[in-house]
Design a protein around this motif. Sequence first.
Motif, PDB file in Angstrom:
ATOM      1  N   PRO A   1       5.516   4.683   0.388  1.00 12.36           N
ATOM      2  CA  PRO A   1       4.945   3.564   0.943  1.00 12.36           C
ATOM      3  C   PRO A   1       4.566   3.890   2.377  1.00 12.36           C
ATOM      4  O   PRO A   1       4.914   4.731   3.226  1.00 12.36           O
ATOM      5  CB  PRO A   1       6.316   2.884   1.344  1.00 12.36           C
ATOM      6  CG  PRO A   1       7.173   3.439   0.302  1.00 12.36           C
ATOM      7  CD  PRO A   1       6.989   4.847   0.205  1.00 12.36           C
ATOM      8  N   LEU A   2       3.332   3.283   2.752  1.00 10.94           N
ATOM      9  CA  LEU A   2       2.423   3.455   4.049  1.00 10.94           C
ATOM     10  C   LEU A   2       2.894   2.704   5.029  1.00 10.94           C
ATOM     11  O   LEU A   2       3.773   1.360   4.477  1.00 10.94           O
ATOM     12  CB  LEU A   2       1.066   3.246   3.593  1.00 10.94           C
ATOM     13  CG  LEU A   2       0.546   4.445   2.819  1.00 10.94           C
ATOM     14  CD1 LEU A   2      -1.085   3.929   2.628  1.00 10.94           C
ATOM     15  CD2 LEU A   2       0.523   5.862   3.297  1.00 10.94           C
ATOM     16  N   SER A   3       3.120   2.895   6.253  1.00 14.40           N
ATOM     17  CA  SER A   3       3.574   2.211   7.336  1.00 14.40           C
ATOM     18  C   SER A   3       2.940   0.769   7.451  1.00 14.40           C
ATOM     19  O   SER A   3       1.585   1.049   7.213  1.00 14.40           O
ATOM     20  CB  SER A   3       3.810   3.026   8.669  1.00 14.40           C
ATOM     21  OG  SER A   3       2.290   3.337   8.938  1.00 14.40           O
ATOM     22  N   GLY A   4       3.598  -0.084   7.938  1.00 15.39           N
ATOM     23  CA  GLY A   4       2.906  -1.591   8.269  1.00 15.39           C
ATOM     24  C   GLY A   4       3.142  -2.437   7.439  1.00 15.39           C
ATOM     25  O   GLY A   4       3.073  -3.637   7.517  1.00 15.39           O
ATOM     26  N   GLY A   5       3.468  -2.149   6.261  1.00 15.30           N
ATOM     27  CA  GLY A   5       3.707  -2.992   5.032  1.00 15.30           C
ATOM     28  C   GLY A   5       2.281  -3.547   4.447  1.00 15.30           C
ATOM     29  O   GLY A   5       1.224  -3.146   4.720  1.00 15.30           O
ATOM     30  N   PRO A   6       2.295  -4.731   3.688  1.00 14.87           N
ATOM     31  CA  PRO A   6       1.235  -5.075   2.779  1.00 14.87           C
ATOM     32  C   PRO A   6       0.189  -5.752   3.548  1.00 14.87           C
ATOM     33  O   PRO A   6      -1.003  -5.771   3.180  1.00 14.87           O
ATOM     34  CB  PRO A   6       1.801  -6.096   1.831  1.00 14.87           C
ATOM     35  CG  PRO A   6       3.011  -6.625   2.298  1.00 14.87           C
ATOM     36  CD  PRO A   6       3.698  -5.366   3.276  1.00 14.87           C
TER      37      PRO A   6
ATOM     38  N   ALA B   1      -6.756   0.795   3.533  1.00 11.26           N
ATOM     39  CA  ALA B   1      -7.724   1.776   3.385  1.00 11.26           C
ATOM     40  C   ALA B   1      -7.249   2.957   3.139  1.00 11.26           C
ATOM     41  O   ALA B   1      -8.008   3.636   2.701  1.00 11.26           O
ATOM     42  CB  ALA B   1      -8.402   1.631   4.924  1.00 11.26           C
ATOM     43  N   GLU B   2      -5.980   3.490   3.475  1.00 10.32           N
ATOM     44  CA  GLU B   2      -5.426   4.665   3.087  1.00 10.32           C
ATOM     45  C   GLU B   2      -4.882   4.864   1.698  1.00 10.32           C
ATOM     46  O   GLU B   2      -4.821   6.028   1.115  1.00 10.32           O
ATOM     47  CB  GLU B   2      -4.464   5.058   4.282  1.00 10.32           C
ATOM     48  CG  GLU B   2      -3.996   6.471   4.251  1.00 10.32           C
ATOM     49  CD  GLU B   2      -2.798   6.919   5.186  1.00 10.32           C
ATOM     50  OE1 GLU B   2      -2.221   7.850   5.088  1.00 10.32           O
ATOM     51  OE2 GLU B   2      -2.817   6.098   5.886  1.00 10.32           O
ATOM     52  N   ALA B   3      -4.394   3.725   1.148  1.00 15.40           N
ATOM     53  CA  ALA B   3      -3.711   3.738  -0.068  1.00 15.40           C
ATOM     54  C   ALA B   3      -4.588   4.160  -1.323  1.00 15.40           C
ATOM     55  O   ALA B   3      -5.647   4.047  -1.491  1.00 15.40           O
ATOM     56  CB  ALA B   3      -3.215   2.529  -0.243  1.00 15.40           C
ATOM     57  N   ASN B   4      -3.872   4.937  -2.365  1.00 11.73           N
ATOM     58  CA  ASN B   4      -4.409   5.141  -3.519  1.00 11.73           C
ATOM     59  C   ASN B   4      -3.597   4.429  -4.557  1.00 11.73           C
ATOM     60  O   ASN B   4      -4.055   4.962  -5.601  1.00 11.73           O
ATOM     61  CB  ASN B   4      -4.594   6.802  -3.827  1.00 11.73           C
ATOM     62  CG  ASN B   4      -3.311   7.512  -3.853  1.00 11.73           C
ATOM     63  OD1 ASN B   4      -2.122   6.785  -3.415  1.00 11.73           O
ATOM     64  ND2 ASN B   4      -3.348   8.866  -4.178  1.00 11.73           N
ATOM     65  N   GLY B   5      -2.700   3.842  -3.965  1.00 11.91           N
ATOM     66  CA  GLY B   5      -1.911   2.950  -5.086  1.00 11.91           C
ATOM     67  C   GLY B   5      -1.305   1.915  -4.423  1.00 11.91           C
ATOM     68  O   GLY B   5      -1.232   1.524  -3.011  1.00 11.91           O
ATOM     69  N   LEU B   6      -0.633   0.989  -5.315  1.00 10.31           N
ATOM     70  CA  LEU B   6      -0.002  -0.046  -4.845  1.00 10.31           C
ATOM     71  C   LEU B   6       1.272  -0.297  -5.496  1.00 10.31           C
ATOM     72  O   LEU B   6       1.488  -0.337  -6.628  1.00 10.31           O
ATOM     73  CB  LEU B   6      -0.872  -1.461  -5.215  1.00 10.31           C
ATOM     74  CG  LEU B   6      -2.001  -1.954  -4.347  1.00 10.31           C
ATOM     75  CD1 LEU B   6      -2.560  -3.153  -5.043  1.00 10.31           C
ATOM     76  CD2 LEU B   6      -1.697  -1.987  -2.710  1.00 10.31           C
TER      77      LEU B   6
ATOM     78  N   PRO C   1       0.756  -1.071  -0.053  1.00 10.65           N
ATOM     79  CA  PRO C   1      -0.035  -0.019  -0.027  1.00 10.65           C
ATOM     80  C   PRO C   1       0.762   1.219   0.065  1.00 10.65           C
ATOM     81  O   PRO C   1       1.916   1.435   0.743  1.00 10.65           O
ATOM     82  CB  PRO C   1      -0.954  -0.107   1.129  1.00 10.65           C
ATOM     83  CG  PRO C   1      -0.671  -1.411   1.802  1.00 10.65           C
ATOM     84  CD  PRO C   1       0.620  -2.194   1.277  1.00 10.65           C
ATOM     85  N   ALA C   2       0.365   2.296  -0.782  1.00  5.56           N
ATOM     86  CA  ALA C   2       1.291   3.603  -0.959  1.00  5.56           C
ATOM     87  C   ALA C   2       0.360   4.608  -1.343  1.00  5.56           C
ATOM     88  O   ALA C   2      -0.731   4.316  -1.778  1.00  5.56           O
ATOM     89  CB  ALA C   2       2.449   3.237  -2.116  1.00  5.56           C
ATOM     90  N   HIS C   3       0.914   5.730  -1.053  1.00  5.00           N
ATOM     91  CA  HIS C   3       0.200   6.850  -1.508  1.00  5.00           C
ATOM     92  C   HIS C   3       0.943   7.785  -2.594  1.00  5.00           C
ATOM     93  O   HIS C   3       2.061   7.928  -2.646  1.00  5.00           O
ATOM     94  CB  HIS C   3      -0.037   7.941  -0.393  1.00  5.00           C
ATOM     95  CG  HIS C   3      -0.600   9.391  -0.675  1.00  5.00           C
ATOM     96  ND1 HIS C   3      -0.236  10.414  -1.160  1.00  5.00           N
ATOM     97  CD2 HIS C   3      -1.901   9.491  -0.725  1.00  5.00           C
ATOM     98  CE1 HIS C   3      -1.261  11.259  -1.561  1.00  5.00           C
ATOM     99  NE2 HIS C   3      -2.432  10.812  -1.087  1.00  5.00           N
ATOM    100  N   VAL C   4       0.237   7.825  -3.810  1.00  2.25           N
ATOM    101  CA  VAL C   4       0.851   8.336  -5.049  1.00  2.25           C
ATOM    102  C   VAL C   4       0.482   9.718  -5.069  1.00  2.25           C
ATOM    103  O   VAL C   4      -1.019  10.284  -5.007  1.00  2.25           O
ATOM    104  CB  VAL C   4       0.414   7.623  -6.284  1.00  2.25           C
ATOM    105  CG1 VAL C   4       1.131   7.864  -7.447  1.00  2.25           C
ATOM    106  CG2 VAL C   4       0.484   6.219  -6.055  1.00  2.25           C
ATOM    107  N   ALA C   5       1.073  10.745  -5.704  1.00  2.16           N
ATOM    108  CA  ALA C   5       0.849  12.010  -5.793  1.00  2.16           C
ATOM    109  C   ALA C   5       1.517  12.662  -6.972  1.00  2.16           C
ATOM    110  O   ALA C   5       2.862  12.014  -7.616  1.00  2.16           O
ATOM    111  CB  ALA C   5       1.562  12.997  -4.497  1.00  2.16           C
ATOM    112  N   GLU C   6       0.969  13.505  -7.760  1.00  2.00           N
ATOM    113  CA  GLU C   6       1.704  13.953  -9.139  1.00  2.00           C
ATOM    114  C   GLU C   6       2.424  15.127  -8.612  1.00  2.00           C
ATOM    115  O   GLU C   6       2.380  15.841  -7.654  1.00  2.00           O
ATOM    116  CB  GLU C   6       0.454  14.821  -9.800  1.00  2.00           C
ATOM    117  CG  GLU C   6      -0.471  13.805 -10.654  1.00  2.00           C
ATOM    118  CD  GLU C   6      -1.331  14.375 -11.561  1.00  2.00           C
ATOM    119  OE1 GLU C   6      -0.753  14.893 -12.724  1.00  2.00           O
ATOM    120  OE2 GLU C   6      -2.449  14.046 -11.554  1.00  2.00           O
TER     121      GLU C   6
END
Length: 437
Positions: free
Chosen positions: A395-400, A407-412, A380-385
């Motif tokens: 990358p979001l904390s805690g891993g996959p 729930a927070e991710a907008n990308g993998l 799980p990750a957060h993508v931004a332009e």
Amino acid sequence: MTATADAEAAANELTPLADYLGSVLRRLRALPPLDLDLTQAHGNVLAEDVVAPHAFPAFDQAAVDGYAARWEDISGGGRGPSYVPAPSGTPGGRTIRLNVVGDLGAASWRPVRLTPGSCFSVAAGAPLPVAADVVVPVEWTDQGMAAVEIFRTPKRGYGVRRAGEELPVGTLLARAGTYVSPALVAVFAATGIGHVVVRPSPRVVIVATGDELVDVGRGSQPGQVVDANSHALTAAAAEVGALAYRVGICDDDPEGLRGLLEDQTLRADLIITTGGTGTGPGDMVRRILSRREGGRAGPVTFTDVALYPGTALGFGTVGAEEVPVVCLPGDPGAALIGFEVLARPAIQLLAGAEPVFRPSVRAHLLETVSSPTGLREFRPAHVAERRGGGYTVQPLSGGPFTLSGLAEANGLLVLGERVTTAAAGSTVDVLLLDRRR
């Protein structure tokens, strides 16, 4: 042998994810097409090309509320208009006066013709009088009823929409494989189409398995685990456009599981199970569905795939109708990742959608991450332009495995089998998730 060497050897025994997906998706076919009413077709995928049987607009019409006139009359080139002093502050110092000979609304149908020095008051969408080639907006006039004074002269063709200007007869409106959106429904309707041939939305049944499962509305405790999977996967299937049905919880009972799956084949185009895909003593789904009978392999094949999280996946068919079944792991994070990787493309293929995979981008990694040897990781990750173009990915904390991260991710974030460490500043692949926020 070192621990690293042991891990590499174990990874070499796993099936590459790309090979596994290819073998599964080649066994699926899009559902047979249906001829549906236009409104019912929304959300489905076209099974054949659609061509405009009629033009749009269907006739010459006014694009704005105003006065339909001949441009030569208001530009000073005709013989009909009379000129009068302009109100104070009007550009040009004079106005043009035309006789208003009638009113035309969107429901008007009798053909009328303009004569020199005359005009019609028209509403947007009204058919144009013969010889009219301009519509003067009401705000550029004194809004007269018997005669109108025009303070400002538009260009020839202003406020006019000609028949077939946007979509002539025979225009290819959409190709097979196109998603029927609300805007496309409007295009079809405007060109005289009432029915289209589409692939039906796949009917997807979701079953959670395990003696330990209890339904939502309570907290987990030793020996009991709240069933998050069937609810989450039902929502995920619906998000793809499937008609999703949550059956609920099935205990680890061989006959009960077989009977349940057999019953569900009557209303399913795809069945998704979650739990029991491993090789432990309690993994009944794998044991039951892969069991050989009469010298033949079981209806479902379970494969250890080079995927993290959730290496154990199952695919096959059940019942006399040979309904496809996808078996996902029981861990909620692994189940959701497995859905993205395997079940979602299967649903898209059944629906006739193209492409079957989510869109991806290359992104600038903001933080160094490590990944298991020999496994393709989806994190799980957060993508931004970025300003000036391109993307960054955090990358979001805690891993996959973390549900909060998913729930927070907008990308993998996708890390390949050969990647053990991806350094901050490197470029990585990211799958873009649909998030309506």
